[in-house]
Design a protein around this motif. Structure first.
Motif, PDB file in Angstrom:
ATOM      1  N   GLY A   1       0.806  -1.104  -0.166  1.00  0.00           N
ATOM      2  CA  GLY A   1      -0.026   0.057   0.046  1.00  0.00           C
ATOM      3  C   GLY A   1       0.984   1.293   0.163  1.00  0.00           C
ATOM      4  O   GLY A   1       0.392   2.247   0.333  1.00  0.00           O
ATOM      5  N   LYS A   2       2.362   1.260  -0.260  1.00  0.00           N
ATOM      6  CA  LYS A   2       3.079   2.380  -0.340  1.00  0.00           C
ATOM      7  C   LYS A   2       3.187   2.786  -1.651  1.00  0.00           C
ATOM      8  O   LYS A   2       3.451   2.109  -2.492  1.00  0.00           O
ATOM      9  CB  LYS A   2       4.509   1.964   0.409  1.00  0.00           C
ATOM     10  CG  LYS A   2       4.265   1.704   1.725  1.00  0.00           C
ATOM     11  CD  LYS A   2       5.451   1.436   2.407  1.00  0.00           C
ATOM     12  CE  LYS A   2       5.234   0.871   3.817  1.00  0.00           C
ATOM     13  NZ  LYS A   2       5.542   1.555   4.985  1.00  0.00           N
ATOM     14  N   VAL A   3       3.635   4.153  -1.822  1.00  0.00           N
ATOM     15  CA  VAL A   3       3.998   4.870  -3.008  1.00  0.00           C
ATOM     16  C   VAL A   3       5.498   4.173  -3.412  1.00  0.00           C
ATOM     17  O   VAL A   3       6.236   4.777  -2.585  1.00  0.00           O
ATOM     18  CB  VAL A   3       3.832   6.458  -2.965  1.00  0.00           C
ATOM     19  CG1 VAL A   3       4.237   7.033  -4.280  1.00  0.00           C
ATOM     20  CG2 VAL A   3       2.405   6.723  -2.696  1.00  0.00           C
ATOM     21  N   ILE A   4       5.486   3.855  -4.469  1.00  0.00           N
ATOM     22  CA  ILE A   4       6.861   3.332  -4.924  1.00  0.00           C
ATOM     23  C   ILE A   4       7.381   4.329  -5.983  1.00  0.00           C
ATOM     24  O   ILE A   4       8.681   4.198  -6.353  1.00  0.00           O
ATOM     25  CB  ILE A   4       6.942   1.973  -5.296  1.00  0.00           C
ATOM     26  CG1 ILE A   4       5.959   1.469  -6.301  1.00  0.00           C
ATOM     27  CG2 ILE A   4       6.850   1.197  -4.154  1.00  0.00           C
ATOM     28  CD1 ILE A   4       6.032   0.128  -6.824  1.00  0.00           C
ATOM     29  N   GLN A   5       6.627   5.154  -6.542  1.00  0.00           N
ATOM     30  CA  GLN A   5       6.776   5.890  -7.709  1.00  0.00           C
ATOM     31  C   GLN A   5       6.147   7.186  -7.918  1.00  0.00           C
ATOM     32  O   GLN A   5       4.674   6.999  -7.648  1.00  0.00           O
ATOM     33  CB  GLN A   5       7.229   5.429  -9.079  1.00  0.00           C
ATOM     34  CG  GLN A   5       7.908   5.971 -10.199  1.00  0.00           C
ATOM     35  CD  GLN A   5       9.346   6.170  -9.940  1.00  0.00           C
ATOM     36  OE1 GLN A   5       9.702   7.368 -10.257  1.00  0.00           O
ATOM     37  NE2 GLN A   5       9.917   5.335  -9.763  1.00  0.00           N
ATOM     38  N   CYS A   6       6.390   8.473  -8.320  1.00  0.00           N
ATOM     39  CA  CYS A   6       5.624   9.632  -8.308  1.00  0.00           C
ATOM     40  C   CYS A   6       6.022  10.199  -9.748  1.00  0.00           C
ATOM     41  O   CYS A   6       7.098  10.428  -9.838  1.00  0.00           O
ATOM     42  CB  CYS A   6       5.739  10.775  -7.059  1.00  0.00           C
ATOM     43  SG  CYS A   6       4.750  12.169  -7.483  1.00  0.00           S
ATOM     44  N   ILE A   7       5.073  10.435 -10.463  1.00  0.00           N
ATOM     45  CA  ILE A   7       5.301  11.044 -11.918  1.00  0.00           C
ATOM     46  C   ILE A   7       4.667  12.245 -11.721  1.00  0.00           C
ATOM     47  O   ILE A   7       3.371  12.503 -11.440  1.00  0.00           O
ATOM     48  CB  ILE A   7       4.681  10.180 -12.815  1.00  0.00           C
ATOM     49  CG1 ILE A   7       5.231   8.751 -12.839  1.00  0.00           C
ATOM     50  CG2 ILE A   7       4.777  10.944 -14.169  1.00  0.00           C
ATOM     51  CD1 ILE A   7       4.654   7.958 -14.053  1.00  0.00           C
ATOM     52  N   GLU A   8       5.451  13.422 -11.721  1.00  0.00           N
ATOM     53  CA  GLU A   8       4.860  14.940 -11.539  1.00  0.00           C
ATOM     54  C   GLU A   8       4.586  15.512 -12.887  1.00  0.00           C
ATOM     55  O   GLU A   8       5.380  15.176 -13.659  1.00  0.00           O
ATOM     56  CB  GLU A   8       5.724  15.776 -10.644  1.00  0.00           C
ATOM     57  CG  GLU A   8       5.681  15.417  -9.318  1.00  0.00           C
ATOM     58  CD  GLU A   8       6.539  16.151  -8.454  1.00  0.00           C
ATOM     59  OE1 GLU A   8       7.043  17.267  -8.913  1.00  0.00           O
ATOM     60  OE2 GLU A   8       7.040  15.738  -7.243  1.00  0.00           O
ATOM     61  N   THR A   9       3.197  15.955 -13.069  1.00  0.00           N
ATOM     62  CA  THR A   9       3.173  16.475 -14.290  1.00  0.00           C
ATOM     63  C   THR A   9       2.699  18.257 -14.366  1.00  0.00           C
ATOM     64  O   THR A   9       2.680  18.487 -12.979  1.00  0.00           O
ATOM     65  CB  THR A   9       1.859  16.145 -14.915  1.00  0.00           C
ATOM     66  OG1 THR A   9       0.692  16.358 -14.052  1.00  0.00           O
ATOM     67  CG2 THR A   9       2.042  14.646 -15.221  1.00  0.00           C
ATOM     68  N   SER A  10       2.752  18.799 -15.002  1.00  0.00           N
ATOM     69  CA  SER A  10       2.592  20.618 -15.186  1.00  0.00           C
ATOM     70  C   SER A  10       1.125  20.732 -15.167  1.00  0.00           C
ATOM     71  O   SER A  10       0.331  21.923 -15.014  1.00  0.00           O
ATOM     72  CB  SER A  10       3.087  21.138 -16.009  1.00  0.00           C
ATOM     73  OG  SER A  10       3.059  20.773 -17.395  1.00  0.00           O
TER      74      SER A  10
ATOM     75  N   ALA B   1       9.711  -6.980  -6.197  1.00  0.00           N
ATOM     76  CA  ALA B   1      10.796  -6.996  -5.177  1.00  0.00           C
ATOM     77  C   ALA B   1      10.929  -6.090  -4.190  1.00  0.00           C
ATOM     78  O   ALA B   1      11.825  -6.082  -3.096  1.00  0.00           O
ATOM     79  CB  ALA B   1      12.127  -6.971  -5.897  1.00  0.00           C
ATOM     80  N   GLY B   2       9.877  -5.182  -4.078  1.00  0.00           N
ATOM     81  CA  GLY B   2       9.765  -4.205  -3.067  1.00  0.00           C
ATOM     82  C   GLY B   2      10.965  -2.980  -3.117  1.00  0.00           C
ATOM     83  O   GLY B   2      11.205  -2.401  -2.174  1.00  0.00           O
ATOM     84  N   LYS B   3      11.507  -2.921  -4.299  1.00  0.00           N
ATOM     85  CA  LYS B   3      12.688  -1.869  -4.269  1.00  0.00           C
ATOM     86  C   LYS B   3      11.943  -0.439  -4.494  1.00  0.00           C
ATOM     87  O   LYS B   3      10.845  -0.316  -5.198  1.00  0.00           O
ATOM     88  CB  LYS B   3      13.483  -2.073  -5.405  1.00  0.00           C
ATOM     89  CG  LYS B   3      14.308  -3.502  -5.126  1.00  0.00           C
ATOM     90  CD  LYS B   3      15.236  -3.629  -6.311  1.00  0.00           C
ATOM     91  CE  LYS B   3      15.847  -5.188  -6.062  1.00  0.00           C
ATOM     92  NZ  LYS B   3      16.624  -5.435  -7.302  1.00  0.00           N
ATOM     93  N   ARG B   4      12.408   0.539  -3.934  1.00  0.00           N
ATOM     94  CA  ARG B   4      12.004   2.096  -4.068  1.00  0.00           C
ATOM     95  C   ARG B   4      12.979   2.606  -5.207  1.00  0.00           C
ATOM     96  O   ARG B   4      14.154   2.709  -4.772  1.00  0.00           O
ATOM     97  CB  ARG B   4      11.795   2.625  -2.900  1.00  0.00           C
ATOM     98  CG  ARG B   4      11.223   4.085  -2.975  1.00  0.00           C
ATOM     99  CD  ARG B   4      11.015   4.618  -1.715  1.00  0.00           C
ATOM    100  NE  ARG B   4      10.523   6.198  -1.726  1.00  0.00           N
ATOM    101  CZ  ARG B   4       9.084   6.321  -1.935  1.00  0.00           C
ATOM    102  NH1 ARG B   4       8.139   5.545  -1.818  1.00  0.00           N
ATOM    103  NH2 ARG B   4       8.786   7.774  -2.186  1.00  0.00           N
ATOM    104  N   HIS B   5      12.401   3.327  -6.175  1.00  0.00           N
ATOM    105  CA  HIS B   5      13.392   4.042  -6.663  1.00  0.00           C
ATOM    106  C   HIS B   5      13.091   5.464  -7.034  1.00  0.00           C
ATOM    107  O   HIS B   5      12.191   5.878  -6.745  1.00  0.00           O
ATOM    108  CB  HIS B   5      13.135   3.538  -8.325  1.00  0.00           C
ATOM    109  CG  HIS B   5      13.369   1.853  -8.303  1.00  0.00           C
ATOM    110  ND1 HIS B   5      14.961   1.443  -8.570  1.00  0.00           N
ATOM    111  CD2 HIS B   5      12.780   1.002  -8.455  1.00  0.00           C
ATOM    112  CE1 HIS B   5      14.914   0.106  -8.499  1.00  0.00           C
ATOM    113  NE2 HIS B   5      13.404  -0.282  -8.442  1.00  0.00           N
ATOM    114  N   GLY B   6      13.951   6.261  -7.221  1.00  0.00           N
ATOM    115  CA  GLY B   6      13.917   7.767  -7.658  1.00  0.00           C
ATOM    116  C   GLY B   6      13.289   8.123  -8.663  1.00  0.00           C
ATOM    117  O   GLY B   6      12.853   7.366  -9.530  1.00  0.00           O
TER     118      GLY B   6
END
Length: 106
Positions: free
Chosen positions: A47-56, A92-97
Protein backbone atom coordinates in the motif's frame (compact mmCIF):
# COMPACT_ATOMS: atom_id res chain seq x y z
CA UNK A 1 -8.75 -1.40 -1.75
CA UNK A 2 -11.43 -4.05 -1.46
CA UNK A 3 -11.14 -7.77 -0.86
CA UNK A 4 -13.10 -9.31 -3.72
CA UNK A 5 -13.80 -12.47 -1.73
CA UNK A 6 -15.38 -10.73 1.27
CA UNK A 7 -16.44 -7.41 -0.26
CA UNK A 8 -14.81 -5.57 2.64
CA UNK A 9 -12.33 -2.73 2.51
CA UNK A 10 -8.92 -3.76 3.74
CA UNK A 11 -6.69 -0.81 2.79
CA UNK A 12 -7.00 2.87 1.92
CA UNK A 13 -4.30 4.33 -0.32
CA UNK A 14 -3.44 7.82 0.90
CA UNK A 15 -1.14 10.10 -1.05
CA UNK A 16 -3.02 12.38 -3.39
CA UNK A 17 -3.74 15.94 -2.30
CA UNK A 18 -6.98 16.04 -4.30
CA UNK A 19 -9.48 13.87 -6.17
CA UNK A 20 -8.27 10.87 -8.19
CA UNK A 21 -9.45 10.88 -11.78
CA UNK A 22 -7.66 7.87 -13.32
CA UNK A 23 -6.79 4.41 -12.09
CA UNK A 24 -5.21 1.30 -13.55
CA UNK A 25 -3.88 -1.82 -11.84
CA UNK A 26 -2.51 -5.29 -12.34
CA UNK A 27 -1.59 -8.02 -9.87
CA UNK A 28 1.42 -6.08 -8.51
CA UNK A 29 0.85 -2.33 -8.86
CA UNK A 30 -1.83 0.35 -8.93
CA UNK A 31 -1.30 3.65 -10.75
CA UNK A 32 -3.58 6.52 -9.79
CA UNK A 33 -3.77 9.91 -11.49
CA UNK A 34 -5.09 12.93 -9.67
CA UNK A 35 -6.14 16.51 -10.04
CA UNK A 36 -3.11 17.29 -7.82
CA UNK A 37 -0.87 16.94 -10.93
CA UNK A 38 0.57 13.59 -9.89
CA UNK A 39 0.42 9.99 -11.02
CA UNK A 40 1.32 7.71 -8.13
CA UNK A 41 2.54 4.14 -8.52
CA UNK A 42 1.58 1.94 -5.56
CA UNK A 43 2.78 -1.48 -4.44
CA UNK A 44 -0.41 -3.52 -3.97
CA UNK A 45 1.08 -5.71 -1.24
CA UNK A 46 2.30 -2.87 1.00
CA UNK A 47 0.00 0.00 0.00
CA UNK A 48 3.03 2.31 -0.27
CA UNK A 49 3.86 4.77 -3.05
CA UNK A 50 6.87 3.50 -4.96
CA UNK A 51 7.00 6.10 -7.72
CA UNK A 52 5.63 9.60 -8.32
CA UNK A 53 5.22 11.07 -11.80
CA UNK A 54 4.75 14.82 -11.54
CA UNK A 55 3.03 16.73 -14.33
CA UNK A 56 2.43 20.41 -15.00
CA UNK A 57 -1.33 19.89 -15.32
CA UNK A 58 -4.06 17.82 -13.75
CA UNK A 59 -3.85 14.13 -14.67
CA UNK A 60 -6.81 13.36 -16.91
CA UNK A 61 -5.90 9.83 -17.97
CA UNK A 62 -3.18 7.22 -17.76
CA UNK A 63 -2.28 3.72 -18.84
CA UNK A 64 0.64 1.36 -18.47
CA UNK A 65 1.72 -1.67 -20.43
CA UNK A 66 4.91 -3.49 -21.33
CA UNK A 67 7.43 -1.09 -19.91
CA UNK A 68 5.75 2.27 -20.47
CA UNK A 69 3.42 4.50 -18.54
CA UNK A 70 1.55 7.20 -20.45
CA UNK A 71 0.08 10.08 -18.45
CA UNK A 72 -2.16 12.67 -20.14
CA UNK A 73 -2.49 16.00 -18.36
CA UNK A 74 -4.74 19.04 -18.68
CA UNK A 75 -1.87 21.13 -20.08
CA UNK A 76 -2.16 19.09 -23.32
CA UNK A 77 1.05 17.19 -22.62
CA UNK A 78 1.45 13.43 -22.62
CA UNK A 79 4.20 12.24 -20.31
CA UNK A 80 5.88 8.99 -21.31
CA UNK A 81 7.66 7.24 -18.47
CA UNK A 82 9.82 4.37 -19.60
CA UNK A 83 9.37 1.57 -17.15
CA UNK A 84 12.99 0.74 -16.49
CA UNK A 85 13.37 -0.29 -13.68
CA UNK A 86 9.66 -1.02 -13.27
CA UNK A 87 7.33 -2.90 -13.25
CA UNK A 88 9.38 -6.07 -12.90
CA UNK A 89 11.31 -4.76 -9.89
CA UNK A 90 8.21 -3.47 -8.09
CA UNK A 91 7.48 -7.00 -7.00
CA UNK A 92 10.86 -7.08 -5.24
CA UNK A 93 9.77 -4.11 -3.10
CA UNK A 94 12.52 -1.80 -4.32
CA UNK A 95 11.95 1.94 -4.19
CA UNK A 96 13.38 4.00 -7.01
CA UNK A 97 13.92 7.70 -7.44
CA UNK A 98 12.40 9.80 -10.17
CA UNK A 99 12.93 8.63 -13.70
CA UNK A 100 13.22 11.05 -16.61
CA UNK A 101 10.01 11.57 -18.57
CA UNK A 102 9.61 12.48 -22.20
CA UNK A 103 6.96 15.06 -23.02
CA UNK A 104 4.86 15.24 -26.16
CA UNK A 105 2.59 18.21 -26.70
CA UNK A 106 -0.73 17.38 -28.37
Amino acid sequence: MWDLRTGKSHRTLRGHAGPVRSLQFDDRIVISGGLDRQALVWDIRTGKVIQCIETSGQVLGLCFSRGECLVASSDKVIYVRLAEPWPHQFAAGKRHGALPSKKSRI
